[in-house]
Design a protein around this motif. Structure first.
Motif, PDB file in Angstrom:
ATOM      1  N   PHE A 141     -14.711 -56.290 -30.105  1.00 27.06           N
ATOM      2  CA  PHE A 141     -14.421 -56.973 -28.842  1.00 27.06           C
ATOM      3  C   PHE A 141     -14.700 -56.073 -27.642  1.00 27.06           C
ATOM      4  O   PHE A 141     -15.200 -56.531 -26.611  1.00 27.06           O
ATOM      5  CB  PHE A 141     -12.975 -57.457 -28.823  1.00 27.06           C
ATOM      6  CG  PHE A 141     -12.724 -58.642 -29.716  1.00 27.06           C
ATOM      7  CD1 PHE A 141     -13.579 -59.725 -29.719  1.00 27.06           C
ATOM      8  CD2 PHE A 141     -11.620 -58.670 -30.562  1.00 27.06           C
ATOM      9  CE1 PHE A 141     -13.358 -60.821 -30.541  1.00 27.06           C
ATOM     10  CE2 PHE A 141     -11.390 -59.759 -31.389  1.00 27.06           C
ATOM     11  CZ  PHE A 141     -12.259 -60.837 -31.379  1.00 27.06           C
ATOM     12  N   SER A 142     -14.386 -54.802 -27.766  1.00 26.81           N
ATOM     13  CA  SER A 142     -14.662 -53.866 -26.676  1.00 26.81           C
ATOM     14  C   SER A 142     -16.168 -53.785 -26.409  1.00 26.81           C
ATOM     15  O   SER A 142     -16.618 -53.820 -25.253  1.00 26.81           O
ATOM     16  CB  SER A 142     -14.104 -52.487 -27.044  1.00 26.81           C
ATOM     17  OG  SER A 142     -14.401 -51.555 -26.032  1.00 26.81           O
ATOM     18  N   ARG A 163     -17.475 -57.031 -24.702  1.00 26.08           N
ATOM     19  CA  ARG A 163     -17.153 -57.124 -23.274  1.00 26.08           C
ATOM     20  C   ARG A 163     -18.075 -56.246 -22.439  1.00 26.08           C
ATOM     21  O   ARG A 163     -18.357 -56.566 -21.283  1.00 26.08           O
ATOM     22  CB  ARG A 163     -15.691 -56.772 -23.039  1.00 26.08           C
ATOM     23  CG  ARG A 163     -14.745 -57.929 -23.379  1.00 26.08           C
ATOM     24  CD  ARG A 163     -13.321 -57.622 -22.940  1.00 26.08           C
ATOM     25  NE  ARG A 163     -12.432 -58.746 -23.225  1.00 26.08           N
ATOM     26  CZ  ARG A 163     -11.787 -59.421 -22.294  1.00 26.08           C
ATOM     27  NH1 ARG A 163     -11.936 -59.129 -21.020  1.00 26.08           N
ATOM     28  NH2 ARG A 163     -10.977 -60.411 -22.633  1.00 26.08           N
ATOM     29  N   HIS A 214      -4.351 -62.613 -30.168  1.00 23.78           N
ATOM     30  CA  HIS A 214      -5.309 -61.701 -29.532  1.00 23.78           C
ATOM     31  C   HIS A 214      -6.747 -62.110 -29.861  1.00 23.78           C
ATOM     32  O   HIS A 214      -7.615 -62.140 -28.978  1.00 23.78           O
ATOM     33  CB  HIS A 214      -5.047 -60.260 -29.974  1.00 23.78           C
ATOM     34  CG  HIS A 214      -6.047 -59.284 -29.441  1.00 23.78           C
ATOM     35  ND1 HIS A 214      -6.171 -59.006 -28.087  1.00 23.78           N
ATOM     36  CD2 HIS A 214      -6.990 -58.530 -30.063  1.00 23.78           C
ATOM     37  CE1 HIS A 214      -7.141 -58.134 -27.909  1.00 23.78           C
ATOM     38  NE2 HIS A 214      -7.655 -57.828 -29.094  1.00 23.78           N
ATOM     39  N   GLU A 225      -9.559 -63.335 -27.062  1.00 27.10           N
ATOM     40  CA  GLU A 225     -10.877 -62.718 -26.908  1.00 27.10           C
ATOM     41  C   GLU A 225     -11.991 -63.751 -27.082  1.00 27.10           C
ATOM     42  O   GLU A 225     -12.966 -63.762 -26.318  1.00 27.10           O
ATOM     43  CB  GLU A 225     -11.051 -61.580 -27.917  1.00 27.10           C
ATOM     44  CG  GLU A 225     -10.275 -60.330 -27.577  1.00 27.10           C
ATOM     45  CD  GLU A 225     -10.798 -59.635 -26.331  1.00 27.10           C
ATOM     46  OE1 GLU A 225     -12.028 -59.617 -26.113  1.00 27.10           O
ATOM     47  OE2 GLU A 225      -9.977 -59.108 -25.554  1.00 27.10           O
ATOM     48  N   HIS A 255     -14.928 -65.271 -24.280  1.00 21.21           N
ATOM     49  CA  HIS A 255     -16.377 -65.376 -24.464  1.00 21.21           C
ATOM     50  C   HIS A 255     -16.860 -66.824 -24.401  1.00 21.21           C
ATOM     51  O   HIS A 255     -17.968 -67.086 -23.918  1.00 21.21           O
ATOM     52  CB  HIS A 255     -16.790 -64.698 -25.765  1.00 21.21           C
ATOM     53  CG  HIS A 255     -16.633 -63.214 -25.711  1.00 21.21           C
ATOM     54  ND1 HIS A 255     -17.435 -62.408 -24.933  1.00 21.21           N
ATOM     55  CD2 HIS A 255     -15.737 -62.391 -26.308  1.00 21.21           C
ATOM     56  CE1 HIS A 255     -17.051 -61.146 -25.059  1.00 21.21           C
ATOM     57  NE2 HIS A 255     -16.028 -61.110 -25.890  1.00 21.21           N
TER      58      HIS A 255
END
Length: 198
Positions: free
Chosen positions: A82-83, A86, A137, A141, A145
């Motif tokens: 996810f990091s 982003r 979570h 996320e 998106h």
């Protein structure tokens, strides 16, 4: 049946013993399912049954510990994905494939163990809360998106939660015999987001 280890390992040797027991339990649960025994697990680990019982009162506690470890590992692995997403902001297919590839990789080995953990591992209220927070979570996320890519529809949070639980059911219930597959999961994602598979 107990849901918790008898004692928490503090010294390096104890942690290594617990890791050995959990690896043996993972192998035996995958091969034999719930019918395996603590004696079989201890034998597989190359340890005495007494050593096993120092740390785990029964196989229920072993399965519980494996499920807890799996959720922790999933959080770390997906957190990194996810990091990256982003920061790189790829298109819809690439975004979803990156997420699904991580999910598939987490479940690639030992499908029998994953099916058993999903169905049989007991969870205390605190673990249920942790699992719910983990799922929330993931959904947050994915919702981010969906909105970023114009795929959220009228309720992106609802769609994201639907995706999380649909993929979870596929991985743990439908694909456990065939092993999870990113392309199959992508077809599911395209159906749920009302986009044709490309």
């Amino acid at each position: 049946m107990s849901e918790s280890p008898r004692r928490r390992p503090r010294q390096r040797r104890s942690r290594e013993t617990v890791a050995t027991l959990l690896e043996a339990a993972a192998q035996m649960f995958d091969r034999e399912g719930w019918s395996t025994t603590t004696n079989r697990i201890a034998e597989r680990a190359g340890l005495s049954i007494g050593t096993l019982y120092q740390y785990f009162p029964d196989k229920n506690a072993l399965l519980h510990a494996l499920a807890e470890r799996h959720v922790r590992e999933a959080g770390v692995r997906l957190g990194a994905v996810f990091s990256e997403l982003r920061s790189t902001t790829p298109d819809f297919d690439e975004t979803m494939r990156a997420i699904l590839a991580a999910v598939v990789d987490l479940h690639r080995d030992r499908p029998g163990l994953h099916a058993l953990m999903h169905r049989a591992a007991p969870r205390l209220p605190v673990e249920l809360a942790a699992l719910r927070a983990f799922e929330d979570h993931l959904a947050q996320e994915i919702s981010f998106h969906l909105v970023r890519l114009g795929r959220g529809g009228g309720d992106p949070d609802y769609l994201a939660r639907t995706l999380v639980h649909a993929v979870d059911a596929q991985v743990h219930r439908v694909l456990t015999r065939d092993r999870p597959d990113v392309d199959r999961l992508m077809m599911l994602v395209h159906r749920l987001t009302a986009e044709p598979a490309g």
